[in-house]
Enzyme design. Structure first.
Site, PDB file in Angstrom:
ATOM      1  N   ASN A 171       0.872  -1.176   0.000  1.00  0.00           N
ATOM      2  CA  ASN A 171       0.000   0.000   0.000  1.00  0.00           C
ATOM      3  C   ASN A 171       0.908   1.225   0.000  1.00  0.00           C
ATOM      4  O   ASN A 171       1.528   1.538   1.015  1.00  0.00           O
ATOM      5  CB  ASN A 171      -0.884  -0.012   1.253  1.00  0.00           C
ATOM      6  CG  ASN A 171      -1.652   1.284   1.418  1.00  0.00           C
ATOM      7  OD1 ASN A 171      -1.821   2.042   0.465  1.00  0.00           O
ATOM      8  ND2 ASN A 171      -2.118   1.551   2.635  1.00  0.00           N
ATOM      9  N   LYS A 230       0.103   4.262  -0.130  1.00  0.00           N
ATOM     10  CA  LYS A 230      -0.526   5.441   0.466  1.00  0.00           C
ATOM     11  C   LYS A 230      -0.352   6.642  -0.492  1.00  0.00           C
ATOM     12  O   LYS A 230      -0.395   6.459  -1.687  1.00  0.00           O
ATOM     13  CB  LYS A 230       0.049   5.739   1.849  1.00  0.00           C
ATOM     14  CG  LYS A 230       0.065   4.512   2.760  1.00  0.00           C
ATOM     15  CD  LYS A 230       0.341   4.879   4.173  1.00  0.00           C
ATOM     16  CE  LYS A 230       0.618   3.621   4.966  1.00  0.00           C
ATOM     17  NZ  LYS A 230       0.134   3.682   6.308  1.00  0.00           N
ATOM     18  N   HIS A 274      -9.533   1.313   4.760  1.00  0.00           N
ATOM     19  CA  HIS A 274      -8.267   1.473   5.499  1.00  0.00           C
ATOM     20  C   HIS A 274      -8.511   2.392   6.702  1.00  0.00           C
ATOM     21  O   HIS A 274      -9.286   3.342   6.609  1.00  0.00           O
ATOM     22  CB  HIS A 274      -7.199   2.059   4.564  1.00  0.00           C
ATOM     23  CG  HIS A 274      -5.823   1.975   5.141  1.00  0.00           C
ATOM     24  ND1 HIS A 274      -5.382   2.836   6.116  1.00  0.00           N
ATOM     25  CD2 HIS A 274      -4.805   1.110   4.912  1.00  0.00           C
ATOM     26  CE1 HIS A 274      -4.130   2.498   6.448  1.00  0.00           C
ATOM     27  NE2 HIS A 274      -3.765   1.460   5.728  1.00  0.00           N
ATOM     28  N   GLU A 299      -6.895   4.756   7.842  1.00  0.00           N
ATOM     29  CA  GLU A 299      -6.641   6.175   7.571  1.00  0.00           C
ATOM     30  C   GLU A 299      -7.851   6.819   6.905  1.00  0.00           C
ATOM     31  O   GLU A 299      -8.133   8.002   7.103  1.00  0.00           O
ATOM     32  CB  GLU A 299      -5.372   6.312   6.715  1.00  0.00           C
ATOM     33  CG  GLU A 299      -4.132   6.016   7.554  1.00  0.00           C
ATOM     34  CD  GLU A 299      -2.946   5.474   6.787  1.00  0.00           C
ATOM     35  OE1 GLU A 299      -2.923   5.556   5.551  1.00  0.00           O
ATOM     36  OE2 GLU A 299      -2.025   4.950   7.452  1.00  0.00           O
ATOM     37  N   GLU A 305      -5.426  -4.903  10.647  1.00  0.00           N
ATOM     38  CA  GLU A 305      -4.388  -3.891  10.835  1.00  0.00           C
ATOM     39  C   GLU A 305      -4.652  -3.110  12.120  1.00  0.00           C
ATOM     40  O   GLU A 305      -5.435  -2.146  12.112  1.00  0.00           O
ATOM     41  CB  GLU A 305      -4.396  -2.907   9.662  1.00  0.00           C
ATOM     42  CG  GLU A 305      -4.102  -3.540   8.326  1.00  0.00           C
ATOM     43  CD  GLU A 305      -3.498  -2.540   7.357  1.00  0.00           C
ATOM     44  OE1 GLU A 305      -2.421  -2.814   6.844  1.00  0.00           O
ATOM     45  OE2 GLU A 305      -4.096  -1.465   7.146  1.00  0.00           O
ATOM     46  N   GLY A 360       2.588   2.112  10.654  1.00  0.00           N
ATOM     47  CA  GLY A 360       3.579   3.176  10.468  1.00  0.00           C
ATOM     48  C   GLY A 360       4.296   3.584  11.741  1.00  0.00           C
ATOM     49  O   GLY A 360       4.954   4.623  11.787  1.00  0.00           O
ATOM     50  N   SER A 405       3.445  -2.279  10.308  1.00  0.00           N
ATOM     51  CA  SER A 405       4.910  -2.325  10.445  1.00  0.00           C
ATOM     52  C   SER A 405       5.519  -3.674  10.068  1.00  0.00           C
ATOM     53  O   SER A 405       6.448  -4.154  10.710  1.00  0.00           O
ATOM     54  CB  SER A 405       5.327  -1.910  11.863  1.00  0.00           C
ATOM     55  OG  SER A 405       4.911  -0.582  12.110  1.00  0.00           O
TER      56      SER A 405
END
Ligand code: PEP
Length: 252
Positions: free
Chosen positions: A11, A13, A97, A99, A169, A175, A214
């Site tokens: 991904n 991003k 996701h 985010e 996730e 991250g 991660s």
């Protein structure tokens, strides 16, 4: 136990211009050309998809997007439809996701619609679920994640459901350099499978469940060794072709 084909999905991003995307695509192909035992996917920003179509459409690397709208076409300024993704040779699309759930306020109702629409049009949705740190610390992770899976997938038929990929996730691991322990990740992924069995018992063993948060070339093997984890969704470590190729090889 069903024989589930593993997936490693990157991904990107909001990274990579079209030139950077082309450089990546040209560089990675020869590094993974012998990888025939798992599915490799690169989920790029919309603006780089046409480059990946040019460079990767004929390759063994699948192209994915990071989001789509839940209508086929219409007056939805700024949105991208599943038909447009198909036109860019996408076969996968990330849906929900964390985010997007957080910054774009996507809720479970919208996410369920997007999953359904992706399937209707022949795209494989990679549905992301996961708890935040306070839920994890309060012992609520498993209940929360199982609730998300139920809300996002409950309206699907067994035929639709068996095509879905779920990515667990934990938000606190994305991250941050912190990874869930492989035991904790396994526990939640097993819980996701049980939840899917509750929606449609027959397909739960066929569904591919990924871990994300991660993931690196140094920890992928341990993650992949878990019985209910069938691959990984990889953010930061998918940006460099050399590192991503190494991660893919270590996943096998
Ligand atoms: C992600 O973007 O889905 C992700 C898991 O990111 P990272 O690997 O950087 O934690």
């Amino acid at each position: 136990m069903a024989n589930r084909r593993p997936i490693i999905a990157g991904n990107w991003k909001m990274y990579k211009t079209s030139q950077e995307a082309r450089d990546f695509a040209l560089s990675i192909q020869e590094k993974v050309e012998d990888v025939t035992d798992l599915d490799m996917v690169v989920c790029a920003p919309f603006t780089a998809l046409h480059i990946l179509k040019e460079e990767l459409e004929e390759s063994i690397i699948h192209i994915g997007a990071q989001n789509m709208y839940h209508e086929e076409a219409g007056a939805y300024t700024g949105e991208i439809s599943p038909m447009m993704l198909l036109d860019m040779a996408c076969t996968y699309v990330i849906i929900g996701h964390s985010e997007r759930r957080e910054h774009m306020k996507e809720n479970d109702e919208i996410i369920a619609k997007k999953v359904k629409m992706a399937l209707d049009k022949g795209l494989v949705p990679i549905l992301c679920v996961g708890e935040n740190l306070s839920m994890r610390e309060g012992g609520k992770a498993i209940g929360f994640v199982r609730g998300q899976v139920e809300k996002n997938l409950m309206d699907l038929t067994p035929t639709e459901l068996r095509k879905v990929v779920v990515a667990y996730e934990p938000i606190w691991a994305i991250g941050t350099g912190k990874t869930a322990s492989s035991q904790d990740a396994q526990e939640i992924c097993a819980g996701i499978r049980t939840t899917i069995a509750g929606i449609s018992g027959t397909v739960a063993q066929e569904i591919r469940i990924l871990y994300g948060g991660s993931v690196k070339s140094s920890n992928i093997a341990e993650i992949m060794a878990q019985p209910d984890i069938d691959g990984a969704l990889v953010g930061g470590a998918s940006l460099d072709p050399q590192g991503f190729a190494e991660l893919i090889h270590n996943a096998r």
